[in-house]
Scaffold this motif. Sequence first.
Motif, mmCIF file in Angstrom:
data_model
loop_
_atom_site.group_PDB
_atom_site.id
_atom_site.type_symbol
_atom_site.label_atom_id
_atom_site.label_comp_id
_atom_site.label_asym_id
_atom_site.label_seq_id
_atom_site.Cartn_x
_atom_site.Cartn_y
_atom_site.Cartn_z
ATOM 1 N N PRO A 25 0.828 -1.215 0.000
ATOM 2 C CA PRO A 25 0.000 0.000 0.000
ATOM 3 C C PRO A 25 0.860 1.263 0.000
ATOM 4 N N SER A 26 0.317 2.313 -0.575
ATOM 5 C CA SER A 26 1.020 3.592 -0.636
ATOM 6 C C SER A 26 -0.003 4.705 -0.464
ATOM 7 N N TYR A 27 0.431 5.955 -0.635
ATOM 8 C CA TYR A 27 -0.510 7.060 -0.505
ATOM 9 C C TYR A 27 -1.486 7.094 -1.674
ATOM 10 N N ASP A 28 -1.258 6.291 -2.718
ATOM 11 C CA ASP A 28 -2.202 6.175 -3.834
ATOM 12 C C ASP A 28 -3.154 4.993 -3.682
ATOM 13 N N THR A 29 -2.681 3.921 -3.063
ATOM 14 C CA THR A 29 -3.476 2.688 -2.957
ATOM 15 C C THR A 29 -3.487 2.207 -1.516
ATOM 16 N N TYR A 30 -4.512 2.532 -0.792
ATOM 17 C CA TYR A 30 -4.641 2.090 0.594
ATOM 18 C C TYR A 30 -6.115 2.045 0.963
ATOM 19 N N LYS A 31 -6.418 1.350 2.046
ATOM 20 C CA LYS A 31 -7.770 1.352 2.605
ATOM 21 C C LYS A 31 -7.830 2.136 3.898
ATOM 22 N N LEU A 32 -6.771 2.032 4.706
ATOM 23 C CA LEU A 32 -6.693 2.745 5.978
ATOM 24 C C LEU A 32 -5.366 3.479 6.028
ATOM 25 N N GLN A 33 -5.350 4.627 6.702
ATOM 26 C CA GLN A 33 -4.110 5.372 6.825
ATOM 27 C C GLN A 33 -4.070 6.149 8.132
ATOM 28 N N SER A 34 -2.874 6.491 8.541
ATOM 29 C CA SER A 34 -2.648 7.425 9.629
ATOM 30 C C SER A 34 -1.401 8.201 9.263
ATOM 31 N N VAL A 35 -1.564 9.508 9.065
ATOM 32 C CA VAL A 35 -0.464 10.335 8.581
ATOM 33 C C VAL A 35 -0.274 11.548 9.477
ATOM 34 N N THR A 36 -0.247 11.323 10.767
ATOM 35 C CA THR A 36 -0.090 12.415 11.719
ATOM 36 C C THR A 36 1.388 12.712 11.949
ATOM 37 N N CYS A 37 1.641 13.819 12.611
ATOM 38 C CA CYS A 37 3.021 14.154 12.999
ATOM 39 C C CYS A 37 3.376 13.517 14.340
ATOM 40 N N GLY A 38 2.401 12.918 15.000
ATOM 41 C CA GLY A 38 2.623 12.255 16.280
ATOM 42 C C GLY A 38 2.427 10.762 16.139
ATOM 43 N N PRO A 39 1.844 10.140 17.164
ATOM 44 C CA PRO A 39 1.583 8.697 17.096
ATOM 45 C C PRO A 39 0.559 8.383 15.997
ATOM 46 N N ASP A 40 0.827 7.338 15.238
ATOM 47 C CA ASP A 40 -0.083 6.886 14.189
ATOM 48 C C ASP A 40 -0.741 5.598 14.639
ATOM 49 N N VAL A 41 -2.074 5.571 14.580
ATOM 50 C CA VAL A 41 -2.830 4.390 15.010
ATOM 51 C C VAL A 41 -3.800 4.002 13.907
ATOM 52 N N VAL A 42 -3.796 2.723 13.553
ATOM 53 C CA VAL A 42 -4.740 2.177 12.587
ATOM 54 C C VAL A 42 -5.335 0.914 13.189
ATOM 55 N N VAL A 43 -6.670 0.805 13.138
ATOM 56 C CA VAL A 43 -7.357 -0.390 13.611
ATOM 57 C C VAL A 43 -7.755 -1.210 12.387
ATOM 58 N N VAL A 44 -7.189 -2.398 12.272
ATOM 59 C CA VAL A 44 -7.475 -3.294 11.147
ATOM 60 C C VAL A 44 -8.655 -4.173 11.545
ATOM 61 N N PRO A 45 -9.797 -4.030 10.865
ATOM 62 C CA PRO A 45 -10.975 -4.830 11.224
ATOM 63 C C PRO A 45 -10.731 -6.323 11.025
ATOM 64 N N GLY A 46 -11.447 -7.112 11.780
ATOM 65 C CA GLY A 46 -11.314 -8.559 11.687
ATOM 66 C C GLY A 46 -11.779 -9.127 10.361
#
Length: 186
Positions: free
Chosen positions: A84-105
């Motif tokens: 995945p990249s900034y062109d092809t993704y489903k979920l993202q976190s692009v903060t300047c601090g902690p990045d959190v992504v919850v991947v569904p089951g």
Amino acid sequence: MMRSCSALVLALLALLLSQARGFLGPSEDDGLPEEWVLLHVVQGHIGAGNYSYLRLNHDGRIVLHMQSLKGDADLYVSDKTLRPSYDTYKLQSVTCGPDVVVVPGDFARPVGIGIYGHPSYKESEFEMRVFYDQTVLQDPFEKYTSEDGQKKKKSPEAAEEDFQEEESIFWTILIGLLKIVLEILF
């Protein structure tokens, strides 16, 4: 030669430390829910404008908790591509601090994880903790009931059982016909 050996030793040492942290689990002052089980700790460096890719095979709801230790690393996740990249993704976190992504089951496994080094920094250093979220309990009857209430199996094992049942019915009918033909002939 000496420099590459020392780099290898440092890499192995970092791997051993991350594995040791994985066994210890999150500390109580992290503020993380007790229901989250630490599965892995991944540490790495990424150059400006580059990607590093990981693959997630664990089932269930997974929480990716990434901290940029130096620079700014961003997180991209997809169940359609392993890169995945900034062109092809489903979920993202692009903060300047902690990045959190919850991947569904219900995401298809394996899940592709892309870590991007923001171009504002020459190099970014990150630490990502991978948690299994036990708070989401799946309905044990979910795989067996459809919307109209009829029992229906959706698992791969169920498809194999249905195929074997159809195959056994086929053979039963074929053997019965052969018996009838043999009785007529003899």
